[in-house]
Scaffold this motif. Structure first.
Motif, PDB file in Angstrom:
ATOM      1  N   MET A 137      35.010  -5.054 163.608  1.00 36.46           N
ATOM      2  CA  MET A 137      35.217  -6.063 162.588  1.00 36.46           C
ATOM      3  C   MET A 137      34.427  -7.338 162.887  1.00 36.46           C
ATOM      4  O   MET A 137      34.272  -8.171 162.017  1.00 36.46           O
ATOM      5  CB  MET A 137      36.695  -6.386 162.447  1.00 36.46           C
ATOM      6  N   ASP A 138      33.960  -7.499 164.121  1.00 35.01           N
ATOM      7  CA  ASP A 138      33.181  -8.690 164.443  1.00 35.01           C
ATOM      8  C   ASP A 138      31.870  -8.723 163.664  1.00 35.01           C
ATOM      9  O   ASP A 138      31.421  -9.796 163.272  1.00 35.01           O
ATOM     10  CB  ASP A 138      32.891  -8.758 165.941  1.00 35.01           C
ATOM     11  N   LEU A 139      31.268  -7.560 163.445  1.00 39.44           N
ATOM     12  CA  LEU A 139      30.029  -7.512 162.671  1.00 39.44           C
ATOM     13  C   LEU A 139      30.256  -7.955 161.234  1.00 39.44           C
ATOM     14  O   LEU A 139      29.414  -8.617 160.637  1.00 39.44           O
ATOM     15  CB  LEU A 139      29.437  -6.105 162.697  1.00 39.44           C
ATOM     16  N   VAL A 140      31.396  -7.585 160.673  1.00 40.59           N
ATOM     17  CA  VAL A 140      31.720  -7.988 159.305  1.00 40.59           C
ATOM     18  C   VAL A 140      31.876  -9.507 159.224  1.00 40.59           C
ATOM     19  O   VAL A 140      31.350 -10.141 158.316  1.00 40.59           O
ATOM     20  CB  VAL A 140      33.002  -7.276 158.817  1.00 40.59           C
ATOM     21  N   LYS A 141      32.557 -10.083 160.199  1.00 40.07           N
ATOM     22  CA  LYS A 141      32.742 -11.543 160.202  1.00 40.07           C
ATOM     23  C   LYS A 141      31.412 -12.263 160.367  1.00 40.07           C
ATOM     24  O   LYS A 141      31.172 -13.281 159.722  1.00 40.07           O
ATOM     25  CB  LYS A 141      33.707 -11.940 161.314  1.00 40.07           C
ATOM     26  N   GLU A 142      30.551 -11.728 161.233  1.00 40.20           N
ATOM     27  CA  GLU A 142      29.238 -12.346 161.436  1.00 40.20           C
ATOM     28  C   GLU A 142      28.383 -12.236 160.176  1.00 40.20           C
ATOM     29  O   GLU A 142      27.669 -13.161 159.816  1.00 40.20           O
ATOM     30  CB  GLU A 142      28.517 -11.712 162.624  1.00 40.20           C
ATOM     31  N   PHE A 143      28.446 -11.090 159.501  1.00 40.44           N
ATOM     32  CA  PHE A 143      27.686 -10.922 158.265  1.00 40.44           C
ATOM     33  C   PHE A 143      28.198 -11.862 157.183  1.00 40.44           C
ATOM     34  O   PHE A 143      27.424 -12.420 156.418  1.00 40.44           O
ATOM     35  CB  PHE A 143      27.745  -9.469 157.778  1.00 40.44           C
ATOM     36  N   ASP A 144      29.511 -12.046 157.121  1.00 39.19           N
ATOM     37  CA  ASP A 144      30.089 -12.950 156.123  1.00 39.19           C
ATOM     38  C   ASP A 144      29.676 -14.403 156.349  1.00 39.19           C
ATOM     39  O   ASP A 144      29.651 -15.189 155.417  1.00 39.19           O
ATOM     40  CB  ASP A 144      31.614 -12.837 156.114  1.00 39.19           C
ATOM     41  N   LYS A 145      29.333 -14.764 157.589  1.00 39.33           N
ATOM     42  CA  LYS A 145      28.947 -16.137 157.909  1.00 39.33           C
ATOM     43  C   LYS A 145      27.482 -16.436 157.596  1.00 39.33           C
ATOM     44  O   LYS A 145      27.081 -17.597 157.630  1.00 39.33           O
ATOM     45  CB  LYS A 145      29.175 -16.412 159.393  1.00 39.33           C
ATOM     46  N   LEU A 146      26.686 -15.426 157.303  1.00 40.01           N
ATOM     47  CA  LEU A 146      25.256 -15.640 157.084  1.00 40.01           C
ATOM     48  C   LEU A 146      24.990 -16.532 155.878  1.00 40.01           C
ATOM     49  O   LEU A 146      25.771 -16.568 154.921  1.00 40.01           O
ATOM     50  CB  LEU A 146      24.540 -14.308 156.864  1.00 40.01           C
ATOM     51  N   ASN A 147      23.872 -17.208 155.925  1.00 36.96           N
ATOM     52  CA  ASN A 147      23.400 -18.041 154.816  1.00 36.96           C
ATOM     53  C   ASN A 147      23.128 -17.154 153.597  1.00 36.96           C
ATOM     54  O   ASN A 147      22.728 -16.001 153.733  1.00 36.96           O
ATOM     55  CB  ASN A 147      22.120 -18.750 155.266  1.00 36.96           C
ATOM     56  N   VAL A 148      23.321 -17.678 152.417  1.00 38.70           N
ATOM     57  CA  VAL A 148      23.155 -16.905 151.194  1.00 38.70           C
ATOM     58  C   VAL A 148      21.715 -16.400 151.024  1.00 38.70           C
ATOM     59  O   VAL A 148      21.501 -15.282 150.551  1.00 38.70           O
ATOM     60  CB  VAL A 148      23.634 -17.702 149.957  1.00 38.70           C
ATOM     61  N   ILE A 149      20.733 -17.174 151.439  1.00 40.00           N
ATOM     62  CA  ILE A 149      19.332 -16.756 151.299  1.00 40.00           C
ATOM     63  C   ILE A 149      19.042 -15.571 152.216  1.00 40.00           C
ATOM     64  O   ILE A 149      18.429 -14.584 151.793  1.00 40.00           O
ATOM     65  CB  ILE A 149      18.372 -17.927 151.619  1.00 40.00           C
ATOM     66  N   ILE A 150      19.496 -15.654 153.453  1.00 42.97           N
ATOM     67  CA  ILE A 150      19.283 -14.555 154.399  1.00 42.97           C
ATOM     68  C   ILE A 150      20.023 -13.315 153.935  1.00 42.97           C
ATOM     69  O   ILE A 150      19.492 -12.202 153.976  1.00 42.97           O
ATOM     70  CB  ILE A 150      19.725 -14.978 155.810  1.00 42.97           C
ATOM     71  N   LYS A 151      21.253 -13.491 153.474  1.00 41.22           N
ATOM     72  CA  LYS A 151      22.033 -12.350 152.994  1.00 41.22           C
ATOM     73  C   LYS A 151      21.386 -11.728 151.753  1.00 41.22           C
ATOM     74  O   LYS A 151      21.378 -10.516 151.591  1.00 41.22           O
ATOM     75  CB  LYS A 151      23.459 -12.789 152.685  1.00 41.22           C
ATOM     76  N   PHE A 152      20.809 -12.555 150.893  1.00 40.28           N
ATOM     77  CA  PHE A 152      20.118 -12.032 149.710  1.00 40.28           C
ATOM     78  C   PHE A 152      18.899 -11.210 150.118  1.00 40.28           C
ATOM     79  O   PHE A 152      18.661 -10.128 149.577  1.00 40.28           O
ATOM     80  CB  PHE A 152      19.696 -13.174 148.783  1.00 40.28           C
ATOM     81  N   ILE A 153      18.117 -11.690 151.076  1.00 38.63           N
ATOM     82  CA  ILE A 153      16.927 -10.956 151.524  1.00 38.63           C
ATOM     83  C   ILE A 153      17.323  -9.632 152.161  1.00 38.63           C
ATOM     84  O   ILE A 153      16.714  -8.584 151.878  1.00 38.63           O
ATOM     85  CB  ILE A 153      16.093 -11.824 152.495  1.00 38.63           C
ATOM     86  N   ILE A 154      18.353  -9.653 152.995  1.00 37.58           N
ATOM     87  CA  ILE A 154      18.836  -8.405 153.607  1.00 37.58           C
ATOM     88  C   ILE A 154      19.318  -7.448 152.529  1.00 37.58           C
ATOM     89  O   ILE A 154      19.027  -6.250 152.570  1.00 37.58           O
ATOM     90  CB  ILE A 154      19.957  -8.714 154.621  1.00 37.58           C
ATOM     91  N   THR A 155      20.058  -7.957 151.556  1.00 32.74           N
ATOM     92  CA  THR A 155      20.573  -7.111 150.480  1.00 32.74           C
ATOM     93  C   THR A 155      19.439  -6.553 149.622  1.00 32.74           C
ATOM     94  O   THR A 155      19.455  -5.390 149.239  1.00 32.74           O
ATOM     95  CB  THR A 155      21.550  -7.902 149.599  1.00 32.74           C
ATOM     96  N   PHE A 156      18.438  -7.368 149.344  1.00 34.22           N
ATOM     97  CA  PHE A 156      17.329  -6.925 148.500  1.00 34.22           C
ATOM     98  C   PHE A 156      16.573  -5.755 149.134  1.00 34.22           C
ATOM     99  O   PHE A 156      16.242  -4.785 148.467  1.00 34.22           O
ATOM    100  CB  PHE A 156      16.377  -8.089 148.229  1.00 34.22           C
ATOM    101  N   PHE A 157      16.290  -5.852 150.418  1.00 29.38           N
ATOM    102  CA  PHE A 157      15.469  -4.837 151.065  1.00 29.38           C
ATOM    103  C   PHE A 157      16.255  -3.684 151.685  1.00 29.38           C
ATOM    104  O   PHE A 157      15.750  -2.566 151.753  1.00 29.38           O
ATOM    105  CB  PHE A 157      14.584  -5.483 152.138  1.00 29.38           C
ATOM    106  N   PHE A 158      17.470  -3.943 152.168  1.00 22.63           N
ATOM    107  CA  PHE A 158      18.192  -2.930 152.939  1.00 22.63           C
ATOM    108  C   PHE A 158      19.593  -2.650 152.430  1.00 22.63           C
ATOM    109  O   PHE A 158      20.444  -2.191 153.187  1.00 22.63           O
ATOM    110  CB  PHE A 158      18.286  -3.370 154.409  1.00 22.63           C
TER     111      PHE A 158
END
Length: 71
Positions: free
Chosen positions: A1-22
């Protein structure tokens, strides 16, 4: 669950780029770690439910900064 919490803390721009490509890979792992194993496997095998889910995830990341569909 630590990975989920870390992913939830990411900046919206970084999360958008990760979501767009992967998204099919990252979202599948995210859903599996949240306890939605069947949905996670389905997400991975079908490429985000034939890219419809990929698009919805992109919109949710931009608007809410998190995955909301089937999580």
């Amino acid at each position: 669950m630590d990975l989920v919490k870390e992913f939830d803390k990411l900046n919206v721009i970084i999360k958008f780029i990760i979501t767009f490509f992967f998204d099919p890979i990252v979202a599948a792992i995210y859903r599996i770690l949240k306890g939605r194993v069947i949905i996670g496997i389905l997400w991975f095998v079908t490429g985000g439910v034939f890219f419809i889910g990929w698009f919805i995830d992109l919109v949710h990341v931009l608007l809410y900064n998190k995955y909301k569909l089937l999580v």
